[in-house]
Design a protein around this motif. Structure first.
Motif, PDB file in Angstrom:
ATOM      1  N   CYS A   1       0.867  -1.350  -0.051  1.00  0.00           N
ATOM      2  CA  CYS A   1      -0.103   0.083  -0.064  1.00  0.00           C
ATOM      3  C   CYS A   1       0.795   1.355  -0.045  1.00  0.00           C
ATOM      4  N   ARG A   2       2.092   1.128   0.647  1.00  0.00           N
ATOM      5  CA  ARG A   2       2.973   2.388   0.650  1.00  0.00           C
ATOM      6  C   ARG A   2       3.194   2.775  -0.760  1.00  0.00           C
ATOM      7  N   ALA A   3       3.457   1.853  -1.562  1.00  0.00           N
ATOM      8  CA  ALA A   3       3.698   2.168  -3.184  1.00  0.00           C
ATOM      9  C   ALA A   3       2.560   2.831  -3.824  1.00  0.00           C
ATOM     10  N   GLU A   4       1.281   2.772  -3.363  1.00  0.00           N
ATOM     11  CA  GLU A   4       0.432   3.468  -3.903  1.00  0.00           C
ATOM     12  C   GLU A   4      -0.281   4.246  -2.693  1.00  0.00           C
ATOM     13  N   LEU A   5       0.392   4.784  -2.097  1.00  0.00           N
ATOM     14  CA  LEU A   5      -0.210   5.750  -1.034  1.00  0.00           C
ATOM     15  C   LEU A   5      -0.649   6.972  -1.394  1.00  0.00           C
ATOM     16  N   GLY A   6       0.053   7.463  -2.542  1.00  0.00           N
ATOM     17  CA  GLY A   6      -0.588   8.856  -3.116  1.00  0.00           C
ATOM     18  C   GLY A   6      -1.971   8.608  -3.852  1.00  0.00           C
ATOM     19  N   SER A   7      -2.139   7.546  -4.408  1.00  0.00           N
ATOM     20  CA  SER A   7      -3.516   7.058  -5.031  1.00  0.00           C
ATOM     21  C   SER A   7      -4.497   6.948  -3.871  1.00  0.00           C
ATOM     22  N   ILE A   8      -4.098   6.455  -2.939  1.00  0.00           N
ATOM     23  CA  ILE A   8      -5.160   6.200  -1.711  1.00  0.00           C
ATOM     24  C   ILE A   8      -5.511   7.298  -1.084  1.00  0.00           C
ATOM     25  N   LEU A   9      -4.622   8.263  -0.717  1.00  0.00           N
ATOM     26  CA  LEU A   9      -4.830   9.613  -0.293  1.00  0.00           C
ATOM     27  C   LEU A   9      -5.781  10.391  -1.306  1.00  0.00           C
ATOM     28  N   LEU A  10      -5.415  10.483  -2.623  1.00  0.00           N
ATOM     29  CA  LEU A  10      -6.447  10.957  -3.623  1.00  0.00           C
ATOM     30  C   LEU A  10      -7.692  10.582  -3.598  1.00  0.00           C
ATOM     31  N   LEU A  11      -7.856   9.205  -3.686  1.00  0.00           N
ATOM     32  CA  LEU A  11      -9.225   8.660  -3.533  1.00  0.00           C
ATOM     33  C   LEU A  11      -9.815   9.095  -1.967  1.00  0.00           C
ATOM     34  N   LEU A  12      -9.087   9.256  -1.139  1.00  0.00           N
ATOM     35  CA  LEU A  12      -9.732   9.826   0.458  1.00  0.00           C
ATOM     36  C   LEU A  12     -10.137  11.161   0.296  1.00  0.00           C
ATOM     37  N   VAL A  13      -9.358  11.910  -0.429  1.00  0.00           N
ATOM     38  CA  VAL A  13      -9.741  13.513  -0.623  1.00  0.00           C
ATOM     39  C   VAL A  13     -10.955  13.483  -1.572  1.00  0.00           C
ATOM     40  N   LEU A  14     -10.896  12.998  -2.613  1.00  0.00           N
ATOM     41  CA  LEU A  14     -12.168  12.880  -3.529  1.00  0.00           C
ATOM     42  C   LEU A  14     -13.435  12.569  -2.835  1.00  0.00           C
ATOM     43  N   TYR A  15     -13.302  11.464  -1.884  1.00  0.00           N
ATOM     44  CA  TYR A  15     -14.575  11.015  -1.158  1.00  0.00           C
ATOM     45  C   TYR A  15     -14.924  12.098  -0.243  1.00  0.00           C
ATOM     46  N   VAL A  16     -13.885  12.585   0.536  1.00  0.00           N
ATOM     47  CA  VAL A  16     -14.169  13.862   1.331  1.00  0.00           C
ATOM     48  C   VAL A  16     -15.038  14.954   0.815  1.00  0.00           C
ATOM     49  N   LEU A  17     -14.466  15.458  -0.790  1.00  0.00           N
ATOM     50  CA  LEU A  17     -15.260  16.274  -1.238  1.00  0.00           C
ATOM     51  C   LEU A  17     -16.580  15.853  -1.647  1.00  0.00           C
ATOM     52  N   GLN A  18     -16.737  14.677  -2.006  1.00  0.00           N
ATOM     53  CA  GLN A  18     -18.055  14.196  -2.339  1.00  0.00           C
ATOM     54  C   GLN A  18     -19.030  14.426  -0.945  1.00  0.00           C
ATOM     55  N   GLY A  19     -18.499  14.094   0.159  1.00  0.00           N
ATOM     56  CA  GLY A  19     -19.365  14.265   1.427  1.00  0.00           C
ATOM     57  C   GLY A  19     -19.975  15.395   1.916  1.00  0.00           C
ATOM     58  N   ILE A  20     -19.036  16.761   1.271  1.00  0.00           N
ATOM     59  CA  ILE A  20     -19.552  17.942   1.537  1.00  0.00           C
ATOM     60  C   ILE A  20     -20.893  18.600   1.138  1.00  0.00           C
ATOM     61  N   PRO A  21     -21.359  18.385  -0.041  1.00  0.00           N
ATOM     62  CA  PRO A  21     -22.409  18.688  -0.442  1.00  0.00           C
ATOM     63  C   PRO A  21     -23.564  17.727  -0.138  1.00  0.00           C
ATOM     64  N   LEU A  22     -23.190  16.454   0.592  1.00  0.00           N
ATOM     65  CA  LEU A  22     -24.159  15.950   0.998  1.00  0.00           C
ATOM     66  C   LEU A  22     -24.723  16.270   2.638  1.00  0.00           C
ATOM     67  N   GLY A  23     -23.592  16.669   3.248  1.00  0.00           N
ATOM     68  CA  GLY A  23     -23.657  17.182   4.694  1.00  0.00           C
ATOM     69  C   GLY A  23     -24.500  18.663   4.716  1.00  0.00           C
ATOM     70  N   LEU A  24     -24.087  19.272   3.519  1.00  0.00           N
ATOM     71  CA  LEU A  24     -24.805  20.558   3.495  1.00  0.00           C
ATOM     72  C   LEU A  24     -26.114  20.520   3.086  1.00  0.00           C
ATOM     73  N   ALA A  25     -26.604  19.607   2.358  1.00  0.00           N
ATOM     74  CA  ALA A  25     -27.831  19.267   2.139  1.00  0.00           C
ATOM     75  C   ALA A  25     -28.587  18.923   3.326  1.00  0.00           C
ATOM     76  N   GLY A  26     -28.072  18.080   4.195  1.00  0.00           N
ATOM     77  CA  GLY A  26     -28.710  17.601   5.620  1.00  0.00           C
ATOM     78  C   GLY A  26     -28.782  18.624   6.579  1.00  0.00           C
ATOM     79  N   SER A  27     -28.092  19.745   6.473  1.00  0.00           N
ATOM     80  CA  SER A  27     -28.174  20.861   7.338  1.00  0.00           C
ATOM     81  C   SER A  27     -29.263  21.604   7.230  1.00  0.00           C
ATOM     82  N   VAL A  28     -29.521  21.931   5.915  1.00  0.00           N
ATOM     83  CA  VAL A  28     -30.465  22.908   5.289  1.00  0.00           C
ATOM     84  C   VAL A  28     -31.984  22.529   6.076  1.00  0.00           C
ATOM     85  N   PRO A  29     -32.532  21.407   6.101  1.00  0.00           N
ATOM     86  CA  PRO A  29     -33.682  21.283   6.743  1.00  0.00           C
ATOM     87  C   PRO A  29     -33.609  21.930   8.247  1.00  0.00           C
ATOM     88  N   LEU A  30     -32.583  21.757   8.866  1.00  0.00           N
ATOM     89  CA  LEU A  30     -32.755  22.119  10.395  1.00  0.00           C
ATOM     90  C   LEU A  30     -32.586  23.716  10.295  1.00  0.00           C
TER      91      LEU A  30
END
Length: 542
Positions: free
Chosen positions: A60-89
């Motif tokens: 996994c160390r050989a592909e640590l950069g790719s793993i971190l990139l995937l993690l960042v992309l999924y974090v970005l994906q969660g931002i609009p989901l979280g914001l949408a969940g906050s609007v009803p409140l």
């Protein structure tokens, strides 16, 4: 319940595969498994990695950069989901009607419906730029630019609190577009994860997804609501009280819009897709084949019966799941406190699937679903009691600690019943799915299951206002039946007083309907697991 606490049963579904009909099935609540064809990231998924098999093992160390990139992309994906969940409140704190909340709830539908356009994302791309980057880069650019644009408009859309209320229609359109783009980005990232990582490390894709999206949702929902709250910031983060929180929704949208643009530019310029893993024409030509296959599956008698039953099974939970959190905010519970209750729920949400799966791994997983259902229905009545009890324990300083302990315990019990039913359905779907087309088959069943939670929630929110009875106190011959009548009552010197809250009426009706389903249709639902494998196998014609 609060969107931050409730594991929404209209959660995320994974993409449809290309010609081989392989999907990564993942749903809303626990860390899910990447299921493809015959097993975990096996079968058809490995067809996407023909060259990686020939290379030596890579740590996994050989592909640590790719793993971190995937993690960042999924974090970005969660931002609009979280914001949408906050609007009803936020809308609830601005006294939006439940009809408005029902309309806004359509925002949460795209992740359950993305199976409709996922085959297009899999098969249409620019070969020179990259199969996944062809969708990921423009989608994230549009998301970033739209966030920055919305940062200039969102304060107006939320209303100024001085006679101008929230523009719910515009907010719904805007956040529906956010969710649609996030769902499309999810399809592209899920597909890229299979080819970005070698076969030995591709299992980390699921971990990146679970951790990243959860972190993104936390940032966009829990952290945002806490920093947006003036009372929370003044109490815990400031020395001098201020009338506003540290950040506003406008600030938050602008910041993350800029992050999207910067990240996307770096990905477009610096990250290359694996040339040797570019799919062949044979793998991507079957868009019509995928849609034809979906229709052939759903027409099968056993599948059609399952779909009809699961689409109605969650009606009994709709009032408790969709309205309770908003009612608590209406009764004075700070929305940021409700959001923060999601934090102690995380360990429970991780442990529960591991425990429950021991009881659903056998030949009859739906027994667990059937046994958990009456307890979840009764918790709906307990939630109604909790809402009734809330104003009675409120004092000038807010709510006592024991009140939040009761709320937390109630939500924890609800999570146990919810996950029992969720894991049982996932286990049943995996059990009956035709292994030859397991990805497409299972994702279709999970999509229908999620829709079975989406539409009752929308209807439950919409019915609260019509079922509520109000009278005009202090002004004779005036009523409060409509918005116009309520304004006339206020102008006449009166005020609208609720004599019968539609939430309580709806809670009782939902529980009655739920127990009716449990008694009359529940046994028939359980009998589906006694059907032979031939009843679930799809007959395909070449």
């Amino acid at each position: 319940m609060s969107p931050a606490i409730m594991a929404k049963e209209g959660g995320r579904q994974r993409r449809a595969g290309s010609h081989h009909h392989c999907l990564d099935v993942k749903s809303e609540a626990p860390p899910a498994l990447e299921l493809c064809g015959d097993g975990l990231l096996g079968g058809e998924a490995e067809a996407l990695l023909p060259v990686a098999e020939e290379r030596g093992p890579r740590g996994c160390r050989a592909e640590l950069g790719s793993i971190l990139l995937l993690l960042v992309l999924y974090v970005l994906q969660g931002i609009p989901l979280g914001l949408a969940g906050s609007v009803p409140l936020i809308l609830q704190s601005k006294s939006a009607s439940y009809t408005d909340q029902a309309f806004f709830s359509f925002v949460f539908w795209p992740f359950s419906l993305k199976l409709l356009w996922a085959p297009l994302v899999d098969a249409v791309y620019l070969r020179g730029f990259g199969r996944r980057k062809s969708w990921l880069v423009p989608t994230q650019y549009v998301l970033g630019l739209f966030m920055i644009y919305m940062s200039t408009q969102v304060d107006v859309l939320l209303g100024d609190g001085e006679g101008r209320g929230p523009d719910v229609v515009a907010l719904t359109v805007a956040f529906f577009f956010f969710e649609f783009l996030a769902a499309t980005q999810d399809i592209a990232v899920d597909g890229w994860a299979l080819t970005m990582l070698s076969r030995e490390n591709v299992g980390y894709a699921s971990t990146c997804n679970s951790v990243g999206q959860t972190a993104g949702y936390f940032l966009g929902n829990v952290l945002f609501l806490a920093l947006e709250s003036a009372s929370f910031c003044n109490k815990y983060l400031r020395f001098q009280p201020q009338p506003q929180g540290i950040v506003t929704l406008s600030d938050f949208l602008f910041f993350w819009g800029a992050v999207f643009l910067i990240t996307t530019t770096l990905v477009a310029l610096l990250k290359k897709e694996n040339k040797e893993l570019t799919p062949t024409k044979e793998e991507t030509k079957g868009i019509t084949d995928t849609y034809r296959l979906l229709f052939s599956i759903i027409k099968m008698p056993a599948v059609l019966t399952f779909c009809l039953l699961i689409l109605t099974a969650k009606v009994g939970f709709s009032a408790a799941d969709a309205v309770t959190g908003l009612k608590l905010v209406e009764e004075g519970v700070p929305k940021e406190h409700l959001a923060l209750l999601a934090v102690p729920m995380v360990p429970l949400q991780i442990i529960l699937p591991l425990i429950i799966s021991k009881y659903t791994a056998g030949p009859q997983p739906l027994n667990t679903f059937y046994k958990a259902m009456p307890f979840r229905l009764l918790l709906g009545l307990e939630f109604a009691f909790l809402v009734w009890w809330t104003p009675k324990v409120k004092h000038e300083g807010g709510f006592p600690v024991y009140y939040y302990a009761v709320v937390l315990l109630s939500y924890a019990l609800h999570q146990i019943t919810l996950y029992s039913m969720y894991v049982a359905i996932m286990a049943f779907n995996a059990k009956v799915s035709d292994p030859l087309i397991g990805g497409t088959y299972m994702t279709l069943l999970n999509t229908v299951s999620n829709l079975g939670g989406n539409w009752p929630s929308t209807v439950a929110l919409w019915l609260v206002d019509p079922l509520t009875v109000k009278e005009c106190a202090g002004a004779q011959e005036q009523t409060c039946g409509t918005t116009v009548a309520a304004e006339l009552c206020t102008k006449a010197g009166g005020s609208c007083v609720t004599t019968l809250d539609g939430y309580y009426v709806e809670s009782i009706i939902c529980v009655i309907l739920g127990f009716g389903w449990w008694f009359l249709l529940g046994p028939k639902f359980k009998k589906l697991q006694d059907e032979g494998q031939s009843s679930w196998k799809c007959k395909r014609t070449k």
